[in-house]
Each structure stands twice: as C-alpha cells, then as structure tokens.
Design a protein around this motif. Structure first.
Motif, short mmCIF file in Angstrom:
data_model
loop_
_atom_site.label_atom_id
_atom_site.label_comp_id
_atom_site.label_asym_id
_atom_site.label_seq_id
_atom_site.Cartn_x
_atom_site.Cartn_y
_atom_site.Cartn_z
N PRO A 1 4.61 -0.59 -8.67
CA PRO A 1 3.38 -0.18 -7.98
C PRO A 1 3.35 1.32 -7.72
O PRO A 1 4.36 1.92 -7.34
N LEU A 2 2.17 1.91 -7.92
CA LEU A 2 1.94 3.32 -7.63
C LEU A 2 0.84 3.46 -6.60
O LEU A 2 -0.02 2.57 -6.47
N GLY A 3 0.82 4.59 -5.90
CA GLY A 3 -0.29 4.90 -5.03
C GLY A 3 -1.45 5.47 -5.82
O GLY A 3 -1.45 5.44 -7.06
N GLN A 4 -2.42 6.04 -5.11
CA GLN A 4 -3.60 6.59 -5.78
C GLN A 4 -3.37 8.02 -6.25
O GLN A 4 -4.13 8.57 -7.04
N GLY A 5 -2.30 8.64 -5.73
CA GLY A 5 -1.93 9.97 -6.18
C GLY A 5 -2.48 11.08 -5.30
O GLY A 5 -3.46 10.91 -4.58
N THR A 6 -1.83 12.23 -5.38
CA THR A 6 -2.30 13.44 -4.71
C THR A 6 -2.15 14.60 -5.70
O THR A 6 -1.12 14.72 -6.37
N ASP B 1 12.07 8.35 5.39
CA ASP B 1 12.20 8.07 6.82
C ASP B 1 11.86 6.59 6.99
O ASP B 1 10.68 6.21 6.99
N ASN B 2 12.89 5.77 7.13
CA ASN B 2 12.66 4.32 7.18
C ASN B 2 11.92 3.91 8.45
O ASN B 2 11.15 2.94 8.43
N ALA B 3 12.15 4.60 9.54
CA ALA B 3 11.46 4.27 10.79
C ALA B 3 9.95 4.46 10.65
O ALA B 3 9.16 3.70 11.20
N LYS B 4 9.57 5.49 9.89
CA LYS B 4 8.15 5.77 9.66
C LYS B 4 7.62 5.11 8.40
O LYS B 4 6.43 5.20 8.10
N LYS B 5 8.51 4.46 7.65
CA LYS B 5 8.14 3.85 6.36
C LYS B 5 7.46 4.87 5.45
O LYS B 5 6.40 4.61 4.87
N ALA B 6 8.09 6.02 5.35
CA ALA B 6 7.48 7.12 4.60
C ALA B 6 8.46 7.73 3.62
O ALA B 6 9.67 7.79 3.87
N LEU B 7 7.91 8.21 2.54
CA LEU B 7 8.66 8.89 1.49
C LEU B 7 8.14 10.32 1.40
O LEU B 7 6.93 10.55 1.58
N PHE B 8 9.04 11.27 1.10
CA PHE B 8 8.63 12.67 1.05
C PHE B 8 9.13 13.34 -0.23
O PHE B 8 10.12 12.90 -0.82
N LEU B 9 8.46 14.40 -0.60
CA LEU B 9 8.92 15.23 -1.70
C LEU B 9 8.69 16.69 -1.32
O LEU B 9 7.54 17.14 -1.27
N GLN B 10 9.78 17.39 -1.02
CA GLN B 10 9.70 18.81 -0.74
C GLN B 10 9.77 19.55 -2.07
O GLN B 10 10.74 19.39 -2.82
N MET B 11 8.77 20.37 -2.34
CA MET B 11 8.69 21.08 -3.62
C MET B 11 8.70 22.58 -3.36
O MET B 11 7.81 23.11 -2.69
N GLN C 1 0.84 -1.20 0.00
CA GLN C 1 0.00 0.00 0.00
C GLN C 1 0.87 1.24 0.00
O GLN C 1 1.83 1.34 0.77
N LEU C 2 0.52 2.18 -0.87
CA LEU C 2 1.20 3.46 -0.98
C LEU C 2 0.13 4.53 -0.95
O LEU C 2 -0.76 4.55 -1.81
N VAL C 3 0.18 5.41 0.04
CA VAL C 3 -0.87 6.42 0.20
C VAL C 3 -0.23 7.80 0.24
O VAL C 3 0.42 8.17 1.21
N GLU C 4 -0.46 8.55 -0.82
CA GLU C 4 0.10 9.89 -0.92
C GLU C 4 -0.82 10.92 -0.26
O GLU C 4 -2.04 10.74 -0.23
N ALA D 1 2.79 7.39 2.73
CA ALA D 1 2.79 6.39 3.79
C ALA D 1 2.74 5.02 3.15
O ALA D 1 1.93 4.78 2.25
N THR D 2 3.59 4.11 3.62
CA THR D 2 3.67 2.80 2.98
C THR D 2 3.43 1.69 3.98
O THR D 2 3.63 1.84 5.20
N SER D 3 3.03 0.54 3.47
CA SER D 3 2.88 -0.66 4.29
C SER D 3 2.88 -1.87 3.37
O SER D 3 2.73 -1.75 2.16
N GLY D 4 3.09 -3.03 3.99
CA GLY D 4 3.00 -4.27 3.23
C GLY D 4 4.29 -4.74 2.58
O GLY D 4 4.28 -5.75 1.86
N PHE D 5 5.38 -4.05 2.83
CA PHE D 5 6.66 -4.48 2.30
C PHE D 5 7.78 -3.88 3.15
O PHE D 5 7.55 -2.99 3.97
#
Length: 126
Positions: A115-120, A74-84, A3-6, A23-27
C-alpha cells in the motif's frame, strides 16, 4: 482500512532541506516495516529508503540518497518521516509512504504489492 497520508513536500532550491511526514492509521504501525518511494516525471516508482519494524533498528537507503536522506519513525504517533538534506534537481519527484517492507523492488512497487499513500510533491529548482 489502511491509510497513509504524506505531507511536507514543497519547492526548495538546490542544497536545501525538507522533512516529509506520513501519518498512518488502520493498522498496527509498530509491527510493520515501512519505506519511502518516489516517482520522478516520466519514470517508474523507485524505492529509496526503508526502516524495520518496532524500534526501527535497521535502515536501508538507495545509493542516490545515501548520506543525504534519513528515514525515521515515531511509533507513539504512528508516523514515518524522511529528512532530506542537500536536495538536488534530480530529487524532484512525488514521494510516497509505503507500508509493509523495508526494501522493495521496482517490480513489486509497479505491481502494487504494498500500500502507498497519495504522495507529496517535492520540487527542487533554482
């Protein structure tokens, strides 16, 4: 299940900033390279930024966003970020979190190889 949730998209004026989160889960997040891709209206998916697995020591950017966008994890939070920063109208697009690679061709994105998330949605408008 992967799961990938943007989140974090919105409407911003030219020159403004946004930070997207995935936010990610399942892997095993830390073991995977990750990327951001986007799709502007009436255009195909475009890879824009990627980060290596583990410590994220390697980062790559497509030329249109280089110097303005920063990818991080942030591997502890299993999260990916994009500062724009310094967003422009041409940055208007749906933004997607992508699992499994730090550089992805348009062909691979179109074929759904990763795999992609649903997008934001990010809209830059005055």
């Amino acid at each position: 299940e992967v799961q990938l949730v943007e989140s974090g998209g919105g409407v911003v004026q030219p020159g403004g900033s946004l930070t997207l989160s995935c936010a990610t889960s399942g892997f095993a997040f830390s073991a995977d390279a990750m990327s951001w891709a986007r799709q502007a209206p009436e255009k195909g998916l475009e890879w824009i930024a990627g980060i290596s697995s583990a410590e994220g020591s390697f980062k790559y950017y497509e030329d249109p966003v280089k110097g303005r966008f920063t990818i991080s994890r942030d591997n502890a939070k299993k999260a990916l970020f994009l500062q724009m920063n310094n967003l422009q109208e041409e940055d208007t697009a749906m933004y997607y979190c992508v699992k499994g690679a730090m550089r992805i061709t348009a062909t691979d994105l179109a074929r759904g190889r990763f795999p992609l998330g649903q997008g934001t949605q990010v809209t830059v408008s005055s």
